[in-house]
Design a protein around this motif. Structure first.
Motif, PDB file in Angstrom:
ATOM      1  N   THR A 142      -3.668   4.968   4.927  1.00 61.52           N
ATOM      2  CA  THR A 142      -3.110   4.590   3.632  1.00 61.52           C
ATOM      3  C   THR A 142      -2.775   3.117   3.641  1.00 61.52           C
ATOM      4  O   THR A 142      -2.026   2.641   4.485  1.00 61.52           O
ATOM      5  CB  THR A 142      -1.879   5.448   3.279  1.00 61.52           C
ATOM      6  OG1 THR A 142      -1.295   4.954   2.078  1.00 61.52           O
ATOM      7  CG2 THR A 142      -0.847   5.457   4.388  1.00 61.52           C
ATOM      8  N   ARG A 146       3.651   5.174   1.811  1.00 60.89           N
ATOM      9  CA  ARG A 146       3.784   6.582   1.424  1.00 60.89           C
ATOM     10  C   ARG A 146       5.045   6.807   0.599  1.00 60.89           C
ATOM     11  O   ARG A 146       5.077   7.668  -0.277  1.00 60.89           O
ATOM     12  CB  ARG A 146       3.812   7.467   2.670  1.00 60.89           C
ATOM     13  CG  ARG A 146       2.532   7.430   3.494  1.00 60.89           C
ATOM     14  CD  ARG A 146       2.612   8.471   4.594  1.00 60.89           C
ATOM     15  NE  ARG A 146       1.640   8.210   5.655  1.00 60.89           N
ATOM     16  CZ  ARG A 146       1.584   8.884   6.769  1.00 60.89           C
ATOM     17  NH1 ARG A 146       2.450   9.859   7.006  1.00 60.89           N
ATOM     18  NH2 ARG A 146       0.677   8.601   7.689  1.00 60.89           N
ATOM     19  N   ARG A 155       4.102   8.423  -2.959  1.00 60.65           N
ATOM     20  CA  ARG A 155       2.813   8.136  -3.582  1.00 60.65           C
ATOM     21  C   ARG A 155       2.438   9.227  -4.572  1.00 60.65           C
ATOM     22  O   ARG A 155       2.674  10.408  -4.346  1.00 60.65           O
ATOM     23  CB  ARG A 155       1.708   8.078  -2.528  1.00 60.65           C
ATOM     24  CG  ARG A 155       1.682   6.853  -1.684  1.00 60.65           C
ATOM     25  CD  ARG A 155       0.558   6.953  -0.673  1.00 60.65           C
ATOM     26  NE  ARG A 155       0.638   8.191   0.092  1.00 60.65           N
ATOM     27  CZ  ARG A 155      -0.375   8.767   0.736  1.00 60.65           C
ATOM     28  NH1 ARG A 155      -1.573   8.228   0.677  1.00 60.65           N
ATOM     29  NH2 ARG A 155      -0.215   9.868   1.422  1.00 60.65           N
ATOM     30  N   THR A 160      -3.266   7.343  -4.556  1.00 56.50           N
ATOM     31  CA  THR A 160      -4.215   7.813  -3.548  1.00 56.50           C
ATOM     32  C   THR A 160      -5.653   7.561  -3.973  1.00 56.50           C
ATOM     33  O   THR A 160      -6.476   7.071  -3.187  1.00 56.50           O
ATOM     34  CB  THR A 160      -3.999   9.311  -3.276  1.00 56.50           C
ATOM     35  OG1 THR A 160      -2.656   9.520  -2.849  1.00 56.50           O
ATOM     36  CG2 THR A 160      -4.936   9.813  -2.200  1.00 56.50           C
ATOM     37  N   ASP A 163      -6.694   4.028  -3.681  1.00 56.67           N
ATOM     38  CA  ASP A 163      -6.851   3.667  -2.273  1.00 56.67           C
ATOM     39  C   ASP A 163      -8.038   4.404  -1.649  1.00 56.67           C
ATOM     40  O   ASP A 163      -7.983   4.838  -0.499  1.00 56.67           O
ATOM     41  CB  ASP A 163      -5.545   3.988  -1.538  1.00 56.67           C
ATOM     42  CG  ASP A 163      -5.474   3.386  -0.145  1.00 56.67           C
ATOM     43  OD1 ASP A 163      -6.249   2.454   0.142  1.00 56.67           O
ATOM     44  OD2 ASP A 163      -4.640   3.865   0.648  1.00 56.67           O
ATOM     45  N   ALA A 166      -7.548   7.659   0.170  1.00 53.53           N
ATOM     46  CA  ALA A 166      -6.990   7.558   1.523  1.00 53.53           C
ATOM     47  C   ALA A 166      -8.055   7.695   2.605  1.00 53.53           C
ATOM     48  O   ALA A 166      -7.765   8.005   3.754  1.00 53.53           O
ATOM     49  CB  ALA A 166      -5.877   8.584   1.740  1.00 53.53           C
TER      50      ALA A 166
END
Length: 266
Positions: A142, A146, A155, A160, A163, A166
């Motif tokens: 990550t 978080r 999060r 997520t 990103d 993850a």
């Protein structure tokens, strides 16, 4: 969010991956962001990585289990992109510092022999397009914190997805099976860290059938004019909770007759 926001968020995430320093929650910075914004950020990362010389080797599907969907208060999976520098050999060691907060999940991987796409993709279509299935480990990381230190907020799904879901790495086991050789709903894994069992689960935890997970991905991609290409690897989704992998972690995902896959973290 406007396109400039998407581009800046993507640049921040790429910098976090490069320097190993997480950024704050995007949902805190952009409280009105939605699903389209999250995928726009992911797409900006995709374009940047292609410019860096990376190539796409597949796709991952996440949030396929009811437990994770309940935790994030959503009712659909998400997806991310697998790049060529994310592949690790079975039995290899991830060098220290490669990731920020690595975790792993056990999954069934589909390796495709033909393209597949369209809004009407069926289970039979997926099976026909699959070259083989294999045991696999997905490495998660990550680039976003978080938990926000100031508010205690965790999060959200939009963080997520932005990103790259993850996504950080993939490890394929050496075993290759015809897609119909096993009832994938009953393929499970005992996942251990340093010889201690951490998690167990069954393929049925992935949308009741891992094949249906790939069906979902193909149909979702069709909405964006995309399709799954020959040779690509599809991580169908985890049926265990993520296992933390601090330094000196040795991971074994034992899928029984289906095979096994190992990775270590230095």
């Amino acid at each position: 969010m406007i396109p400039l926001d998407h581009a800046q968020a993507a640049a921040d995430l790429l910098a976090a991956e490069e320097n190993g320093i997480q950024i704050g929650l995007l949902t805190k910075r952009f409280p009105d962001m939605g699903m389209d914004d999250a995928y726009a950020i992911q797409n900006a990362i995709y374009r940047a990585k292609l410019e860096q010389g990376r190539s796409v080797v597949g796709w991952k599907i996440g949030l396929t289990s009811k437990a994770m969907q309940y935790a994030l208060k959503i009712d659909i999976p998400d997806s991310g992109i697998l790049f060529d520098d994310m592949a690790f050999d079975h039995g290899s060691t991830v060098p220290k510092g490669r990731f920020i907060q690595p975790r792993i999940e056990a999954e069934i991987a589909f390796v495709m022999k033909s393209a597949i796409g369209g809004s009407e993709v069926s289970r039979a279509d997926v099976l026909a397009a699959t070259d083989y299935v294999a045991p696999s480990i997905e490495i998660l990381d990550t680039r976003i914190v978080r938990v926000d230190a100031e508010t205690g907020e965790t999060r959200k799904v939009f963080d997520t997805i932005s990103d790259n879901a993850a996504n950080a790495g993939i490890v394929l086991g050496p075993q290759k099976h015809a897609p119909d050789a096993f009832d994938l709903r009953w393929v499970g894994a005992i996942t251990s860290r340093n010889d201690e069992v951490e998690e167990t689960g069954l393929g049925a935890g992935v949308l009741n059938d891992p094949v249906e997970s790939v069906v979902w991905l193909a149909r979702r991609m069709a909405q964006y004019g995309q399709s799954i290409e020959p040779g690509q690897v599809i991580l169908s989704g985890s049926f265990i909770r993520p296992v933390e992998c601090p330094s000196d972690s040795k991971i074994l995902a034992d899928f029984g007759a289906f095979g096994s896959v190992e990775i270590a973290f230095y």
